[in-house]
Design a protein around this motif. Structure first.
Motif, PDB file in Angstrom:
ATOM      1  N   ARG A  64       9.488   1.046  -0.681  1.00  0.00           N
ATOM      2  CA  ARG A  64       8.124   1.408  -0.424  1.00  0.00           C
ATOM      3  C   ARG A  64       7.006   0.654  -1.236  1.00  0.00           C
ATOM      4  O   ARG A  64       5.889   0.888  -1.115  1.00  0.00           O
ATOM      5  CB  ARG A  64       8.050   2.942  -1.122  1.00  0.00           C
ATOM      6  N   THR A  65       7.713  -0.425  -2.063  1.00  0.00           N
ATOM      7  CA  THR A  65       6.632  -1.557  -2.517  1.00  0.00           C
ATOM      8  C   THR A  65       5.994  -2.165  -1.358  1.00  0.00           C
ATOM      9  O   THR A  65       6.695  -2.656  -0.485  1.00  0.00           O
ATOM     10  CB  THR A  65       7.511  -2.221  -3.282  1.00  0.00           C
ATOM     11  N   PRO A  66       4.767  -2.149  -1.152  1.00  0.00           N
ATOM     12  CA  PRO A  66       3.954  -2.868  -0.388  1.00  0.00           C
ATOM     13  C   PRO A  66       4.347  -4.229  -0.194  1.00  0.00           C
ATOM     14  O   PRO A  66       4.616  -5.040  -1.162  1.00  0.00           O
ATOM     15  CB  PRO A  66       2.510  -2.561  -0.747  1.00  0.00           C
ATOM     16  N   LYS A  88       3.012   0.292   4.802  1.00  0.00           N
ATOM     17  CA  LYS A  88       3.899  -0.229   4.014  1.00  0.00           C
ATOM     18  C   LYS A  88       3.519  -1.696   3.509  1.00  0.00           C
ATOM     19  O   LYS A  88       4.118  -2.281   2.818  1.00  0.00           O
ATOM     20  CB  LYS A  88       5.348  -0.511   4.464  1.00  0.00           C
ATOM     21  N   ILE A  89       2.460  -2.143   4.416  1.00  0.00           N
ATOM     22  CA  ILE A  89       2.012  -3.650   4.225  1.00  0.00           C
ATOM     23  C   ILE A  89       0.764  -4.033   3.607  1.00  0.00           C
ATOM     24  O   ILE A  89       0.116  -3.015   4.144  1.00  0.00           O
ATOM     25  CB  ILE A  89       2.111  -4.719   5.521  1.00  0.00           C
ATOM     26  N   THR A  90       0.462  -4.902   2.826  1.00  0.00           N
ATOM     27  CA  THR A  90      -0.554  -5.263   2.590  1.00  0.00           C
ATOM     28  C   THR A  90      -1.686  -6.108   3.464  1.00  0.00           C
ATOM     29  O   THR A  90      -2.695  -6.192   3.227  1.00  0.00           O
ATOM     30  CB  THR A  90      -0.562  -5.985   1.013  1.00  0.00           C
ATOM     31  N   GLY A  91      -0.820  -6.953   4.158  1.00  0.00           N
ATOM     32  CA  GLY A  91      -1.388  -7.837   4.984  1.00  0.00           C
ATOM     33  C   GLY A  91      -0.298  -8.306   6.104  1.00  0.00           C
ATOM     34  O   GLY A  91       0.731  -8.270   5.896  1.00  0.00           O
ATOM     35  N   PHE A  92      -0.842  -8.586   7.194  1.00  0.00           N
ATOM     36  CA  PHE A  92      -0.067  -8.977   8.333  1.00  0.00           C
ATOM     37  C   PHE A  92      -0.900 -10.223   9.100  1.00  0.00           C
ATOM     38  O   PHE A  92      -1.993 -10.132   9.329  1.00  0.00           O
ATOM     39  CB  PHE A  92       0.092  -7.831   9.488  1.00  0.00           C
ATOM     40  N   ALA A  93      -0.202 -11.511   9.272  1.00  0.00           N
ATOM     41  CA  ALA A  93      -0.787 -12.459   9.880  1.00  0.00           C
ATOM     42  C   ALA A  93       0.267 -13.257  10.794  1.00  0.00           C
ATOM     43  O   ALA A  93       1.346 -13.147  10.810  1.00  0.00           O
ATOM     44  CB  ALA A  93      -1.196 -13.206   8.930  1.00  0.00           C
ATOM     45  N   GLN A  94      -0.385 -13.970  11.807  1.00  0.00           N
ATOM     46  CA  GLN A  94       0.638 -14.533  13.029  1.00  0.00           C
ATOM     47  C   GLN A  94       0.206 -15.942  12.637  1.00  0.00           C
ATOM     48  O   GLN A  94      -0.977 -16.371  12.331  1.00  0.00           O
ATOM     49  CB  GLN A  94       0.248 -14.123  14.198  1.00  0.00           C
ATOM     50  N   LEU A  95       1.210 -16.885  12.551  1.00  0.00           N
ATOM     51  CA  LEU A  95       1.093 -18.497  12.451  1.00  0.00           C
ATOM     52  C   LEU A  95       1.382 -18.872  13.739  1.00  0.00           C
ATOM     53  O   LEU A  95       2.648 -18.876  14.050  1.00  0.00           O
ATOM     54  CB  LEU A  95       2.100 -18.931  11.284  1.00  0.00           C
TER      55      LEU A  95
END
Length: 208
Positions: A64-66, A88-95
């Motif tokens: 459960r930790t982000p 569940k996520i603090t951030g999502f990026a695509q490279l």
């Protein structure tokens, strides 16, 4: 990240009436950057259905930790991650990597060189210092070097889907529990705190 092999026959030889499992087969891999532990894999076509199944597995494999997540530019990741991991996520990026055209005469055997990269934030506030796909790419290289079924431009592809799946799963079990990572000086499972020793092949087989 995902990378491919072939099951039973090359994609160009697959006919509409053939089993849908034949032809190109991609392995989707999720890896934790610090422990190098492979959290989840999925195997199938490089499409939305396999991506959704893969990300659902990532959800079940994480606490459960982000956390922050980075993928390559494959479009289906966007809807799969924003729908399944939004809480569940603090951030999502695509490279996204832009490749330059191969020089004359080397296109068939030489990998394309990266001309530039582009970072595309998708969700939340991804930390720029943690936007990276190098770790999973290095893991993919280890898989190609250690599993003959992923060798390019050969006839070493699997003849049966079931055998291919078994070989891939066994490799990743060994990668997590039985293979000492050079930079960690222990296995990823030991680094993650879920194992206290290097597993033998016997232990892997008995646990299966």
């Amino acid at each position: 990240m995902s990378f491919g092999a072939s099951s039973e026959k090359n994609q160009k030889r697959v006919r509409p009436s053939d089993d849908p499992n034949l032809g190109d087969c991609y392995v989707f891999v999720a890896i934790e950057r610090h422990s190098k532990l492979v959290l989840n894999i999925a195997m199938g076509k490089r499409d939305q259905r396999t991506t959704d199944r893969f990300i659902e597995g990532v959800r079940h494999a994480t606490s459960r930790t982000p956390f922050q997540i980075t993928t390559d530019g494959f479009a289906p990741y966007r809807s799969a991650i924003t729908t399944t991991l939004h809480d569940k996520i603090t951030g999502f990026a695509q490279l996204i990597k832009v490749y330059q055209a191969a020089s004359e005469g080397e296109g068939r055997y030489s990998p394309a060189e990266v001309a530039s990269t582009q970072v595309v934030p998708i969700m939340g506030q991804p930390d720029p210092e943690r936007i990276c796909t190098s770790i999973v790419e290095r893991s993919n290289l280890s898989t190609r070097m250690s599993t003959r079924r992923f060798t390019r431009l050969t006839n070493a592809f699997s003849k049966k889907w079931e055998n291919h799946w078994a070989a891939v799963v066994l490799w990743y079990c060994w990668y997590n529990f039985g293979r000492v990572h050079k930079s960690l000086r222990c296995t990823p499972a030991m680094e993650a705190g879920i194992a206290d020793h290097v597993w033998s092949v016997r232990e892997l087989l008995e646990a299966a």
